[in-house]
Design a protein around this motif. Structure first.
Motif, PDB file in Angstrom:
ATOM      1  N   GLY A   3       0.781  -1.228   0.000  1.00  0.00           N
ATOM      2  CA  GLY A   3       0.000   0.000   0.000  1.00  0.00           C
ATOM      3  C   GLY A   3       0.815   1.281   0.000  1.00  0.00           C
ATOM      4  O   GLY A   3       0.252   2.357   0.109  1.00  0.00           O
ATOM      5  N   GLU A  18       1.383   6.888   0.238  1.00  0.00           N
ATOM      6  CA  GLU A  18       0.358   5.852   0.194  1.00  0.00           C
ATOM      7  C   GLU A  18      -0.172   5.733  -1.228  1.00  0.00           C
ATOM      8  O   GLU A  18      -0.284   6.723  -1.941  1.00  0.00           O
ATOM      9  N   ILE A  22      -5.487   3.123  -1.385  1.00  0.00           N
ATOM     10  CA  ILE A  22      -5.494   3.078   0.079  1.00  0.00           C
ATOM     11  C   ILE A  22      -6.058   4.386   0.634  1.00  0.00           C
ATOM     12  O   ILE A  22      -6.855   4.388   1.574  1.00  0.00           O
TER      13      ILE A  22
END
Length: 96
Positions: A3, A18, A22
């Motif tokens: 992620g 990120e 996510i």
């Protein structure tokens, strides 16, 4: 990493970012939690962890002395489950 991805900046530093999916998942989760709170729904969080008899450390604190855990061959495991319910708190005015 799951992620996450590394992104290079103009001055050649690396930032841990990120993945967009996510970020979207977190946004949906937070919006849904806000809706549940606004609807005065019960919210319960669960957590689980475990400790195994075969777990060992080179050194540990035990009874104010440095000691060692012994390894056990039987493979028994202690599972700890914890649940917390969040309740909306209201301010009470006047005598109860």
């Amino acid at each position: 990493m799951i992620g996450f991805r590394w992104k290079n900046t103009v001055d050649k530093r690396q930032l841990l970012m990120e993945e967009p999916n996510i970020v979207q998942w977190k946004y949906r989760y937070l919006r849904q939690m806000k809706k549940y709170r606004d609807d005065n729904r019960n919210i319960i969080f669960f957590d689980e962890t475990w400790i195994d008899n075969n777990l060992s450390f080179g050194k540990c604190w035990q009874l104010e002395k440095i000691g060692r855990f012994k390894k056990h061959k039987d493979g028994q495991r202690l599972i700890i489950v914890h649940a917390v319910q969040l309740m909306k708190m209201a301010l009470l005015r006047g005598p109860v």
